[in-house]
Design an enzyme around this catalytic site. Sequence first.
Site, short mmCIF file in Angstrom:
data_model
loop_
_atom_site.label_atom_id
_atom_site.label_comp_id
_atom_site.label_asym_id
_atom_site.label_seq_id
_atom_site.Cartn_x
_atom_site.Cartn_y
_atom_site.Cartn_z
N PHE A 111 -117.90 48.63 -40.54
CA PHE A 111 -116.87 47.86 -41.24
C PHE A 111 -115.52 48.15 -40.61
O PHE A 111 -115.20 49.27 -40.24
CB PHE A 111 -116.84 48.27 -42.72
CG PHE A 111 -115.78 47.57 -43.50
CD1 PHE A 111 -116.02 46.31 -44.05
CD2 PHE A 111 -114.53 48.16 -43.69
CE1 PHE A 111 -115.03 45.67 -44.77
CE2 PHE A 111 -113.54 47.50 -44.41
CZ PHE A 111 -113.79 46.26 -44.96
N ASP B 203 -108.54 57.12 -68.06
CA ASP B 203 -108.50 56.30 -66.85
C ASP B 203 -109.88 55.73 -66.61
O ASP B 203 -110.88 56.36 -66.91
CB ASP B 203 -108.08 57.16 -65.65
CG ASP B 203 -106.59 57.40 -65.64
OD1 ASP B 203 -105.86 56.48 -66.06
OD2 ASP B 203 -106.17 58.50 -65.25
N ALA C 155 -111.22 46.97 -41.02
CA ALA C 155 -110.25 46.24 -41.84
C ALA C 155 -109.95 44.88 -41.21
O ALA C 155 -109.55 43.94 -41.88
CB ALA C 155 -108.98 47.06 -41.99
N ASP D 255 -125.47 51.54 -42.99
CA ASP D 255 -124.16 51.63 -43.65
C ASP D 255 -124.15 52.86 -44.56
O ASP D 255 -124.91 52.94 -45.50
CB ASP D 255 -123.95 50.34 -44.48
CG ASP D 255 -122.56 50.28 -45.07
OD1 ASP D 255 -121.85 51.31 -45.01
OD2 ASP D 255 -122.19 49.22 -45.60
N THR E 130 -112.16 42.83 -39.37
CA THR E 130 -113.20 41.81 -39.57
C THR E 130 -113.61 41.70 -41.03
O THR E 130 -114.10 40.69 -41.48
CB THR E 130 -114.46 42.17 -38.77
OG1 THR E 130 -114.91 43.46 -39.22
CG2 THR E 130 -114.17 42.24 -37.28
N ARG E 131 -113.42 42.76 -41.78
CA ARG E 131 -113.80 42.86 -43.19
C ARG E 131 -115.28 42.55 -43.40
O ARG E 131 -115.68 41.90 -44.36
CB ARG E 131 -112.92 41.94 -44.05
CG ARG E 131 -111.47 42.45 -44.10
CD ARG E 131 -110.68 41.74 -45.13
NE ARG E 131 -110.53 40.35 -44.76
CZ ARG E 131 -110.57 39.35 -45.63
NH1 ARG E 131 -110.76 39.61 -46.90
NH2 ARG E 131 -110.43 38.12 -45.22
#
Lengths: 688, 568
Positions: free
Chosen positions: A380, A311, A382, A348, A384-385
């Site tokens: 962050f 993988d 979802a 961040d 405004t991304r």
Amino acid sequence: MAKPVVQTISSAIWKRAFVESFTKLNPRTMVKNPVMFVVEVGFVITLLLSMDPNLFGGHFGPGSGERAFDIVVTVILFVTILFANFAEAIAEGRGKAQAESLRKTKTDLTANRRREDGAYESIPATSLRKGDVVQVVAGELIPVDGEVIQGLGSVDESAITGESAPVIRGSGGDFSSVTGGTKLLSDVLTIRVTANPGESFLDKMIGLVEGASRQKTPNELALSVLLAALTLIFLIVVDTLKPMAHYVGGNRNIDVATLIALLVCLIPTTIGALLSAIGIAGMDRVIRFNVIAKSGKAVEAAGDVNTLILDKTGTITIGNRLASEFLLAGPHSSQELVEVAVLSSLFDETPEGRSVVDLGKENGVSFVREQYGDAENIEFSADTRMSGLNLPDGTELRKGAVDAIRNYVLVAGGTVPEDLESQTERIAREGGTPLAVAKDTEIYGLIYLKDIVKPGMHQRFEELRKMGIKTVMCTGDNPLTAATIAKEAGVDDFIAEAKPEDKMRLIREEQALGKLVAMSGDGTNDAPALAQADVGLAMNSGTQAAKEAGNMVDLDSDPTKLIEVVSIGKQLLITRGAITTFSIANDVAKYFAIIPAMFILMIPQLQALNIMHLTSPRSAILSALIFNAVIIPLLIPLAMRGVKYHPMSATAMLMRNLVLYGLGGIVAPFIGIKLIDLILTAFGWANI
Amino acid sequence: MTVQGVAAILVTVGLIFLLAIPLGGYIYRVFMGQRSKLEGVFGPLDRLLYRVIGVNPAVEMDWKAYIRSLLLVNFVMALFVYLIFRLQGVLPLNPNGIHGMSWDLAFNSAVAFITNTNWQSYAGEQSMSYLGQMVAVTYLQFTSAATGVVAVIAFLRGLVGHRGTSLGNFWVDFVRVQTRILLPLAFLFALLLVGLGLPETLLGAQAVHTLSGGTQIIARGPVASLEAIKQLGTNGGGFFNANSAHPFENPSPLTDVLEIIAMALIPVALITTFAQFIKSRAHAVMLYGLLVGMLLVATFIIYGAEAAGNPIVHHLLGISGPNMEGKEVRFGTSMSSLFTAVTTSTATGAVNNMLDSLTPLGGMVPLLLMMFNMVFGGIGVGLLNILMFLIITVFLSGLMVGRTPEIFGKKIESREVKLAAAAMLVHPFVILVPTAIAVATKMGTSSMLNPGLHGFSEVLYAFTSAAANNGSAFAGINANTVFYNVTLGVVMLLGRYVSMVAMLAMAGSLVKKAVIPESQGTLKTGTLSFGLVFIAVVVIVGALTFFPALAIGPIGEQLQMLSGQLAH
């Protein structure tokens, strides 16, 4: 048991091995090893001869020294057998010690079983059956293998894996399986039992490390056949020698003890004595590597693998995408771009964010968080991304998905640089993820996020290629991205947008071509492919279904271990081959010692073949026989450790090992026998 | 050794290759069913034969059906020939009035010819009628050679097959090898030999008056036709007792060279056929290089030993020079040495000199070549032996490189090792055990004419020759006794059929396996380094097995000779 790694052989193992060397003398045990059984039969015959040297004819008087010679041969043969038994016992010893400590974990486990009326009763874990439901609370040992059907908790699996960091186990998903003997640290779990007593993972592991469930592997069987055939040939050679010599020599015949000494020297006792030790030690090496192979066959198959399916995420690349480059768009300088990017990521905590800060540092840009203590961190979402920082002076720094940032800038009344589009496309084409960076109304450029291939992977795939193993990468990425990473990692092939069925199809296709396939997996949807593959390495962190389907389980859940398992499988075969070659090559020197000695009276001219100039016929025969015995314990470390394996082409490896063990096997006994003869002579034992 | 002698050896060996390599390609095409230029002749002939024997050429056989047909045909032919030998006294074509053979001699002789051994416990001109020579001997010299070829072809089909079961059709192979390979070659060679002076007549022996006034009976007969297939089919059973030393079998140095070439022709050609089956020139180059190397080493050891002569003779007679005892002056030391090496490496057994008179070292070389039994080897079966040793070598080497051993993409597993071991085991077994019995019993020793080490060597040689299906003899023992006829007969049978059955069983197992594509991890078997391992395995296994017997035979004898002691 702290970690299933036993580094040294404890004195208890030595002691037990010593005792077992004797208990294994039982002919019913010995007969399983035809080569050593022949030695034992020879030992019995010389033992009888020690009592009466003329038992099988002949007229040796008291002055001939024949009885003394018979006794010495008997003793050497006995020691030879003990050495062989000892080799096997010491190889088994480590496993047995491990099994004992595992067994301690197992005893005294109790379980709270749910009765039909819903109440719980305390019963011994051994009476649990498949399908029962038990409850475990924090601080208790999980009594049996099972699947969590309710609850979420952290589990200490160090008893099995040796890894002290707790893991999270909970109902549903790929992390629902728990193993008996591990300890629940927090919360309450309701578990459905998935194994009957004696069938649990712990039981299997005990059986494996103990060698109780050991079966001869296919190559070991084939080699045993060849060794038996060689033994038979030498039996014929030696049995026919007596009448032949009688015809040539008349009354001056060869005594039985000498014939038995010749036979034992010729039959491949070295490999015969060490064969099972090599197999056990090979399995042991796998276990010490924290991989549980369900059979020796699986380990051997690993050495033969032609195709390795891996993988991408977590195996070839580290789990997250990281910043690798800053790409300028618009009129600003790259220094400014880096500053804006780093500032926007300052608080961040995601791996991506940290990687931007790190990359900034490499470009000479770093900021201290304390100076921006009063800035507002934008997390962050979802929605405004994007994420970023609002400085106290009103400056807004943002980074995020390119279209999100574009909208953000346009709404604020800014413009989009013309080259943003082309730069974005370039990153996408190369398989990366672009993040746009903006300050207020201006876009400064892009951060190039990409998959990072684990360090050293490229080299390992190169090694695999040298071994003739093809690597195939499986990824859910689009073909473009997949191609980029495949090229960077140096795999031979890849499947993009792979679904579990694709893996299965690939395995079947390769197998139809006669190839052996290895893969690793952890999810339930990997189970069919794990079962289909010739070597299926399941992750211990994976589901019960995956663990059941694979023929190996990696306790550390590190899929790259497949590569090591391949090496161990090869090493196992090479060790067998090397010691076999060594054993057969040794015969040349033994002939030069024994044949002239044997015929000294009949054909004195054959002394020309006594190129080692051994002192007397008897010291020649005894020296060869002693060498034959002593070489067994000398090679035990090699059998246990295995022959060193370096990836190289098959032909190069053949030549290397042949010079080492073939030529070495011819030369070493000439030196060894001569040395032993010198010692015997020095002590005045050359003419017993 | 002389320059001319060395050159003659090298040129003859060179000529063998010049002819054998194209022939090998032709043999491959015959068995792949490809049309030849003479299809108009062969096609109808083959189809007629299929109709006569009532077989359907389209039927595919698995290994069991194939070996069953092979053994059945061999048994019927042996029985037929046994009856001819027994009854030849009352059958036609017997101008010299020769009697039928005793049961044990007939058994021994029938077995000798069906197994391609051609051991002769009798002297042809005294004990065999023309019917026996033509219908029994010459006939079996064709069919036994054909049996060897089809056995190895069936094996090769198994080797290259991919998940199949069929090894071909025995009847088709058996017919094609005769009509398209053996008969045309033998016909041409016989014509050539007639042209070079060999007799071919059905008239009886001629009585002639010699110059000294006496009468001499000159034996003759259909010699050339027998001589051709005797050499081409690696048979070796001569028309006359003196075999290729007899001036009617081998009159000149030119016929000598031709006979040497003929013996080696098909065994050498089959290596090319093999390489075409597995589509690997490298293997042909490797095997040719090593096997020719072994053949030349063997030849030059004999040549050297014979050229050096016997120091005891030199001392006693005060002469020096090569050992010419038992050699024909028209062939000389060099071509006698080459003939001896070729006849024993290809399991032919024809001789152009007296092997018993070689120096001990010179005599040990043919013995060793038959013990190895794979320096080209007998027609068809030699290649089978080579393949058997290749498989054992691949198994050991595979372990040394850490991969389940593969040969030409086929995995070698327990079953293959078991069968290869059985094929390998039978050879020392049928040499050493009967030799030991012979020297330990009155039945055996009463036939022995020489005592001591040399007498032992003679018995060892007889059983080695029988086991290797060679047929040459050291002589020195009276082999026409019930004991030797029966034991040698049984040894010939075991030496031929046990390994043939084992190898075809292996082919049956190999053909079912998938061909694994070659990768970097695959051990390349067409390389010089692998070839050297192969030779090392053959030599070490052979040497370890036979060293004690050789030590009390030729090695001891040579050392005694060098130390000046007379053989006793």
